[in-house]
Design a protein around this motif. Sequence first.
Motif, mmCIF file in Angstrom:
data_model
loop_
_atom_site.group_PDB
_atom_site.id
_atom_site.type_symbol
_atom_site.label_atom_id
_atom_site.label_comp_id
_atom_site.label_asym_id
_atom_site.label_seq_id
_atom_site.Cartn_x
_atom_site.Cartn_y
_atom_site.Cartn_z
ATOM 1 N N ARG A 27 0.833 -1.214 0.000
ATOM 2 C CA ARG A 27 0.000 0.000 0.000
ATOM 3 C C ARG A 27 0.861 1.254 0.000
ATOM 4 O O ARG A 27 0.577 2.219 -0.713
ATOM 5 C CB ARG A 27 -0.939 0.013 1.203
ATOM 6 C CG ARG A 27 -2.181 -0.811 1.058
ATOM 7 C CD ARG A 27 -3.240 -0.498 2.113
ATOM 8 N NE ARG A 27 -2.738 -0.249 3.449
ATOM 9 C CZ ARG A 27 -2.559 -1.164 4.392
ATOM 10 N NH1 ARG A 27 -2.825 -2.416 4.140
ATOM 11 N NH2 ARG A 27 -2.117 -0.831 5.593
ATOM 12 N N ARG A 31 1.131 4.002 -2.998
ATOM 13 C CA ARG A 31 0.885 5.420 -2.717
ATOM 14 C C ARG A 31 2.072 6.275 -3.178
ATOM 15 O O ARG A 31 1.885 7.358 -3.725
ATOM 16 C CB ARG A 31 0.628 5.617 -1.217
ATOM 17 C CG ARG A 31 0.147 6.982 -0.869
ATOM 18 C CD ARG A 31 -1.190 7.243 -1.505
ATOM 19 N NE ARG A 31 -1.746 8.482 -0.972
ATOM 20 C CZ ARG A 31 -2.746 9.104 -1.512
ATOM 21 N NH1 ARG A 31 -3.335 8.624 -2.575
ATOM 22 N NH2 ARG A 31 -3.185 10.214 -1.002
ATOM 23 N N GLN A 34 1.844 6.688 -6.822
ATOM 24 C CA GLN A 34 0.810 7.665 -7.139
ATOM 25 C C GLN A 34 1.320 9.093 -6.965
ATOM 26 O O GLN A 34 1.069 9.961 -7.813
ATOM 27 C CB GLN A 34 -0.415 7.457 -6.249
ATOM 28 C CG GLN A 34 -1.248 6.271 -6.637
ATOM 29 C CD GLN A 34 -2.403 6.072 -5.682
ATOM 30 O OE1 GLN A 34 -2.451 5.079 -4.981
ATOM 31 N NE2 GLN A 34 -3.324 7.004 -5.651
ATOM 32 N N ILE A 86 -6.531 11.973 -4.755
ATOM 33 C CA ILE A 86 -7.828 12.003 -4.072
ATOM 34 C C ILE A 86 -8.400 10.590 -4.080
ATOM 35 O O ILE A 86 -8.719 10.059 -5.151
ATOM 36 C CB ILE A 86 -8.785 12.996 -4.758
ATOM 37 C CG1 ILE A 86 -8.166 14.403 -4.752
ATOM 38 C CG2 ILE A 86 -10.156 12.984 -4.089
ATOM 39 C CD1 ILE A 86 -8.901 15.416 -5.590
ATOM 40 N N PRO A 87 -8.521 9.968 -2.904
ATOM 41 C CA PRO A 87 -8.895 8.548 -2.848
ATOM 42 C C PRO A 87 -10.093 8.144 -3.703
ATOM 43 O O PRO A 87 -10.026 7.154 -4.429
ATOM 44 C CB PRO A 87 -9.167 8.310 -1.362
ATOM 45 C CG PRO A 87 -8.247 9.261 -0.684
ATOM 46 C CD PRO A 87 -8.258 10.491 -1.556
ATOM 47 N N VAL A 88 -11.167 8.892 -3.681
ATOM 48 C CA VAL A 88 -12.363 8.485 -4.419
ATOM 49 C C VAL A 88 -12.178 8.620 -5.941
ATOM 50 O O VAL A 88 -12.899 8.005 -6.713
ATOM 51 C CB VAL A 88 -13.609 9.260 -3.918
ATOM 52 C CG1 VAL A 88 -13.593 10.694 -4.393
ATOM 53 C CG2 VAL A 88 -14.883 8.559 -4.310
ATOM 54 N N GLN A 90 -8.937 8.273 -7.555
ATOM 55 C CA GLN A 90 -7.659 7.757 -8.037
ATOM 56 C C GLN A 90 -7.778 6.689 -9.123
ATOM 57 O O GLN A 90 -7.010 6.694 -10.083
ATOM 58 C CB GLN A 90 -6.756 7.308 -6.904
ATOM 59 C CG GLN A 90 -7.400 6.604 -5.792
ATOM 60 C CD GLN A 90 -6.558 6.573 -4.531
ATOM 61 O OE1 GLN A 90 -5.386 6.890 -4.512
ATOM 62 N NE2 GLN A 90 -7.177 6.166 -3.460
ATOM 63 N N SER A 91 -8.723 5.784 -9.025
ATOM 64 C CA SER A 91 -8.859 4.743 -10.039
ATOM 65 C C SER A 91 -9.315 5.339 -11.372
ATOM 66 O O SER A 91 -8.754 5.034 -12.425
ATOM 67 C CB SER A 91 -9.847 3.668 -9.576
ATOM 68 O OG SER A 91 -10.011 2.686 -10.568
ATOM 69 N N ARG A 134 -6.916 0.322 -6.968
ATOM 70 C CA ARG A 134 -7.815 1.269 -6.302
ATOM 71 C C ARG A 134 -9.247 1.182 -6.835
ATOM 72 O O ARG A 134 -10.074 2.048 -6.566
ATOM 73 C CB ARG A 134 -7.299 2.700 -6.481
ATOM 74 C CG ARG A 134 -5.881 2.929 -6.010
ATOM 75 C CD ARG A 134 -5.734 2.724 -4.538
ATOM 76 N NE ARG A 134 -4.452 3.261 -4.092
ATOM 77 C CZ ARG A 134 -3.866 2.912 -2.980
ATOM 78 N NH1 ARG A 134 -4.421 2.029 -2.182
ATOM 79 N NH2 ARG A 134 -2.703 3.433 -2.650
ATOM 80 N N HIS A 137 -12.686 1.987 -4.937
ATOM 81 C CA HIS A 137 -13.208 3.341 -4.730
ATOM 82 C C HIS A 137 -14.252 3.717 -5.784
ATOM 83 O O HIS A 137 -14.984 4.684 -5.604
ATOM 84 C CB HIS A 137 -12.081 4.371 -4.753
ATOM 85 C CG HIS A 137 -11.151 4.261 -3.584
ATOM 86 N ND1 HIS A 137 -11.532 4.615 -2.308
ATOM 87 C CD2 HIS A 137 -9.877 3.827 -3.495
ATOM 88 C CE1 HIS A 137 -10.525 4.409 -1.483
ATOM 89 N NE2 HIS A 137 -9.506 3.927 -2.177
ATOM 90 N N GLU A 140 -17.780 3.725 -4.450
ATOM 91 C CA GLU A 140 -18.000 4.901 -3.603
ATOM 92 C C GLU A 140 -18.239 6.147 -4.460
ATOM 93 O O GLU A 140 -19.128 6.948 -4.171
ATOM 94 C CB GLU A 140 -16.786 5.110 -2.696
ATOM 95 C CG GLU A 140 -16.919 6.250 -1.727
ATOM 96 C CD GLU A 140 -15.665 6.448 -0.887
ATOM 97 O OE1 GLU A 140 -15.581 7.493 -0.232
ATOM 98 O OE2 GLU A 140 -14.774 5.570 -0.888
#
Length: 149
Positions: A27, A31, A34, A86-88, A90-91, A134, A137, A140
């Motif tokens: 992980r 990151r 990224q 931005i986590p939501v 990133q994919s 990712r 996400h 979400e």
Amino acid sequence: MSETAASAPSVATGPSTGSTRGRRTARIALRAVQVLLALFYVIASALPKLIAHPSAAEAFDKIGWGSAGMYTIGALELAGGVALLIPVLQSVAALALSALMVGAFVVQLTVFDGQNAATPVILIVPLALIAWARRGHNAELLRLLRRQG
């Protein structure tokens, strides 16, 4: 009963510390990739286009897209680079940047006779890894979008 058999029940039945540590390391490494890609897209790729650096302007003139194309691609790279953090997003950002890199590869082959054509292909590899890793996400993000509509 042998010593080995007698000690067997004392083995922990939960997740091993090694695999937990390995997942944490993976992980962190993902990151870091990224962040590096985000910095690359924002600073090395988007910024020259957005400030109309002569090298970027010349390349887009050769392509035939002029300053409008240069600013558009620069804005897309900037947005993608920021969204990688931005986590939501990133994919989706990794998928969008991968698509942009497919276009860059085609342009490098057709307009620039393959010069630097390996760069977008090399960038697609970590982007695809990010998009896959990712992907959780995406549900979400979909929930957030449906709530807005």
